[in-house]
Enzyme design. Structure first.
Site, mmCIF file in Angstrom:
data_model
loop_
_atom_site.group_PDB
_atom_site.id
_atom_site.type_symbol
_atom_site.label_atom_id
_atom_site.label_comp_id
_atom_site.label_asym_id
_atom_site.label_seq_id
_atom_site.Cartn_x
_atom_site.Cartn_y
_atom_site.Cartn_z
ATOM 1 N N ASN A 7 -21.352 4.303 1.974
ATOM 2 C CA ASN A 7 -20.699 4.141 1.672
ATOM 3 C C ASN A 7 -19.582 4.853 2.820
ATOM 4 O O ASN A 7 -19.719 6.305 2.143
ATOM 5 C CB ASN A 7 -18.924 3.933 0.849
ATOM 6 C CG ASN A 7 -18.623 4.244 0.958
ATOM 7 O OD1 ASN A 7 -17.469 3.730 1.508
ATOM 8 N ND2 ASN A 7 -17.407 3.621 -0.814
ATOM 9 N N ARG A 91 -20.324 -0.769 3.085
ATOM 10 C CA ARG A 91 -18.979 -1.142 2.770
ATOM 11 C C ARG A 91 -18.242 -0.978 4.508
ATOM 12 O O ARG A 91 -18.043 0.225 4.964
ATOM 13 C CB ARG A 91 -18.274 0.023 1.686
ATOM 14 C CG ARG A 91 -16.732 -0.399 1.681
ATOM 15 C CD ARG A 91 -16.439 1.306 1.019
ATOM 16 N NE ARG A 91 -15.107 0.688 0.654
ATOM 17 C CZ ARG A 91 -13.702 1.152 0.541
ATOM 18 N NH1 ARG A 91 -14.213 2.837 0.840
ATOM 19 N NH2 ARG A 91 -12.597 1.726 0.537
ATOM 20 N N HIS A 180 -9.029 -2.765 -1.445
ATOM 21 C CA HIS A 180 -10.292 -2.876 -2.968
ATOM 22 C C HIS A 180 -10.976 -4.957 -3.046
ATOM 23 O O HIS A 180 -10.539 -5.343 -4.430
ATOM 24 C CB HIS A 180 -9.157 -3.146 -3.584
ATOM 25 C CG HIS A 180 -8.671 -1.695 -3.887
ATOM 26 N ND1 HIS A 180 -6.766 -0.760 -4.778
ATOM 27 C CD2 HIS A 180 -8.880 -0.261 -3.458
ATOM 28 C CE1 HIS A 180 -6.699 0.536 -4.174
ATOM 29 N NE2 HIS A 180 -7.911 0.633 -3.608
ATOM 30 N N ARG A 241 0.851 8.416 -1.853
ATOM 31 C CA ARG A 241 0.988 6.924 -0.912
ATOM 32 C C ARG A 241 2.731 7.131 -1.762
ATOM 33 O O ARG A 241 2.552 6.099 -3.385
ATOM 34 C CB ARG A 241 0.637 6.185 -0.947
ATOM 35 C CG ARG A 241 -1.036 6.642 0.041
ATOM 36 C CD ARG A 241 -1.920 5.053 0.394
ATOM 37 N NE ARG A 241 -2.970 5.539 -0.080
ATOM 38 C CZ ARG A 241 -4.035 4.956 0.155
ATOM 39 N NH1 ARG A 241 -4.043 3.814 -0.982
ATOM 40 N NH2 ARG A 241 -5.299 5.578 -0.434
ATOM 41 N N PHE A 284 -3.639 11.771 -12.366
ATOM 42 C CA PHE A 284 -2.462 10.932 -13.993
ATOM 43 C C PHE A 284 -2.596 11.751 -14.727
ATOM 44 O O PHE A 284 -2.318 12.509 -15.359
ATOM 45 C CB PHE A 284 -2.719 9.919 -13.950
ATOM 46 C CG PHE A 284 -1.915 8.621 -13.252
ATOM 47 C CD1 PHE A 284 -2.230 9.054 -11.592
ATOM 48 C CD2 PHE A 284 -0.768 7.862 -13.638
ATOM 49 C CE1 PHE A 284 -1.607 8.070 -10.839
ATOM 50 C CE2 PHE A 284 -0.161 6.951 -12.790
ATOM 51 C CZ PHE A 284 -0.396 7.211 -11.633
ATOM 52 N N ARG A 285 -3.685 12.757 -15.130
ATOM 53 C CA ARG A 285 -4.271 13.672 -15.994
ATOM 54 C C ARG A 285 -3.219 14.892 -16.494
ATOM 55 O O ARG A 285 -2.730 14.976 -17.366
ATOM 56 C CB ARG A 285 -5.413 14.265 -16.125
ATOM 57 C CG ARG A 285 -7.035 12.877 -16.472
ATOM 58 C CD ARG A 285 -8.164 13.146 -15.766
ATOM 59 N NE ARG A 285 -8.541 13.300 -14.551
ATOM 60 C CZ ARG A 285 -9.435 13.305 -14.084
ATOM 61 N NH1 ARG A 285 -10.423 12.951 -14.135
ATOM 62 N NH2 ARG A 285 -9.547 12.852 -12.944
ATOM 63 N N ASN A 335 -9.330 4.989 -17.428
ATOM 64 C CA ASN A 335 -10.100 6.173 -18.888
ATOM 65 C C ASN A 335 -8.396 6.285 -19.257
ATOM 66 O O ASN A 335 -8.485 6.286 -20.249
ATOM 67 C CB ASN A 335 -10.147 7.358 -17.869
ATOM 68 C CG ASN A 335 -11.632 7.085 -17.399
ATOM 69 O OD1 ASN A 335 -12.423 6.965 -17.906
ATOM 70 N ND2 ASN A 335 -11.890 7.544 -15.895
ATOM 71 N N GLU A 384 -18.470 -1.317 -7.071
ATOM 72 C CA GLU A 384 -18.372 -2.389 -5.997
ATOM 73 C C GLU A 384 -19.246 -2.299 -4.604
ATOM 74 O O GLU A 384 -20.004 -3.456 -4.285
ATOM 75 C CB GLU A 384 -17.696 -0.799 -5.097
ATOM 76 C CG GLU A 384 -15.765 -1.696 -5.398
ATOM 77 C CD GLU A 384 -14.880 -0.451 -4.920
ATOM 78 O OE1 GLU A 384 -15.249 0.450 -5.534
ATOM 79 O OE2 GLU A 384 -13.973 -1.027 -4.545
#
Ligand code: ADP
Length: 398
Positions: A7, A91, A180, A241, A284-285, A335, A384
């Protein structure tokens, strides 16, 4: 067969070596700062030591050479010689409308990937560089391209067209492509196995929520709609974004800030989303911590994210006239029990019931809905690389 999965980014290269007998991971790692100085982190899975040191990498060719050197070295290696590697799977981000499936790489395929550069100016050139570097170092070893966009090529026109003059589609290829795809394909396949039904009989909604997030409606195993669009900026608000916004905002901001479209697009890509709203972080944590300490803007950013996911899921239930299973995956989806619980609070009208105990599990395929829940909800860690390795094996063998 042993398969190397690559990748490639503009200055980085992630890799995994898999033994397809038993689908076993042999080693994985990351080259960073390619073209600057170079650093290699190599993690053999056979008990040999971790390698984590600077290695000069003026180009991707030296990076691939360094990876192969470590994969075959007496101290850090997992194979005796490069000849054991039967194929390489890459990828590739954008396959445009040309590729609805993975494909063995030849000169025509390289030209087609290059043709898609205007659609993915940051990603496709790096992917091409990675393929060329492998060719330079590994010679005739078969190489396969697996596209992020391919899975979504089954979307019908009503889902992929934008309501703008048709010539922008025919002449300039402006349409929804979606991203994705490899992840949505993997988790929907696993969900069908968990539900014990052929995927052809299932309506699934896959929520890939990481730094970038997208949702996909999968009817009978085929993508019928997805939230990312012409580019990965569309759909949900993400780490940095903006997701879907009124396009007139660009002209208004340009007139009132003096910034041009390029600068503003950069702001919408890199300084917006939950980072822009919270002013705290794209992670986000950090937002969970800040919100728990009473930071209202962190709370608002999280609420906006949950609300946008729930609205999109609701839209896809309508698009498919029903849903059997909802899947959460990627960094946040795998998570964050709190994020999953908050999103599912909007979905009780579907007969969804979450089992709080099950929702605490981590790192494994699991149902988080109760036995009686009318729609099943699952957490499935994405993989993936495994999809890329499987496609590569099938194409090279077939
Ligand atoms: P990428 O899209 O770059 O592949 P990932 O899928 O690895 O990213 O997701 C990374 C994001 O996952 C992080 O930025 C973070 O916001 C989120 N994340 C990881 N662990 C947790 C957690 N325990 N709680 C909330 N968010 C998490």
């Amino acid at each position: 067969m042993k398969i190397l999965v690559i990748n490639c980014g503009s200055s980085s290269l992630k890799y995994q070596l898999l033994d397809m007998e038993g689908e076993k991971l042999l080693a994985k790692g990351l080259c960073e700062r390619i073209g600057i100085d170079g650093h290699l982190t190599h993690k053999p899975q056979n008990g040999r030591p971790l390698f984590n040191e600077d290695v000069p990498m003026p180009t991707h060719t030296e990076a691939i050479a360094a990876v192969l050197d470590k994969l075959t070295s007496p101290e850090y290696g997992v194979v005796e010689s490069m000849r054991e590697i039967g194929a390489v799977g890459h990828r590739v981000v954008h396959g445009g409308e040309k590729f609805a499936a993975s494909v063995r790489i030849n000169d025509d395929v390289m030209a087609a990937i290059a043709e898609c550069i205007p659609l993915a100016p940051l990603h496709n050139p790096a992917n091409i560089t990675g393929i060329e570097a492998c060719k330079a170092v590994m010679g005739d070893v078969p190489q396969v391209a697996v596209f992020d966009t391919a899975f979504h090529q089954t979307m019908p026109g009503k889902a992929f067209m934008y309501p703008i003059p048709y010539a922008y589609y025919t002449d300039l290829k402006v349409r929804r492509y979606g991203f994705h795809g490899t992840s949505h394909r993997y988790v929907s396949g696993r969900a069908a196995e968990m539900l014990g039904k052929p995927i052809e009989e299932l309506k699934l909604i896959s929520c890939h929520m990481g730094n970038g997030s997208s949702i996909c409606a999968i009817d009978g195993g085929r993508s019928v709609d997805t939230s990312m669009g012409f580019t990965p900026i569309a759909g949900l608000p993400m780490g940095t974004r903006c997701g879907d916004i009124d396009v007139s905002i660009l002209e208004y901001l340009s007139a009132n800030t003096g910034k041009d479209i390029k600068e503003l697009t950069n702001i919408l890509n890199k300084m917006s989303g939950v980072l822009g709203v919270s002013g705290v972080s794209s992670d986000f944590r950090d937002l969970d911590t800040a919100a728990a300490q009473g930071n209202d803007r962190a709370r608002l950013a999280l609420d906006m994210f949950h609300y946008a996911v729930a609205k999109t899921v609701g839209g896809y239930v309508a698009a498919m006239n029903g849903v059997d299973g909802i899947i959460f995956t990627a960094g946040i989806g795998e998570n964050s029990a709190a994020t999953r619980a908050e999103i599912c609070k909007y979905l009780t009208y579907l007969g969804i019931e979450i089992c709080p105990e099950c929702n605490k599990k981590r790192g494994e395929d699991t149902f988080i809905s109760t036995e009686g829940s009318r729609v099943k909800v699952m957490v499935i860690p994405t993989n993936e690389e495994l999809v890329i390795a499987r496609d590569t094996r099938d194409i090279v063998a077939g």
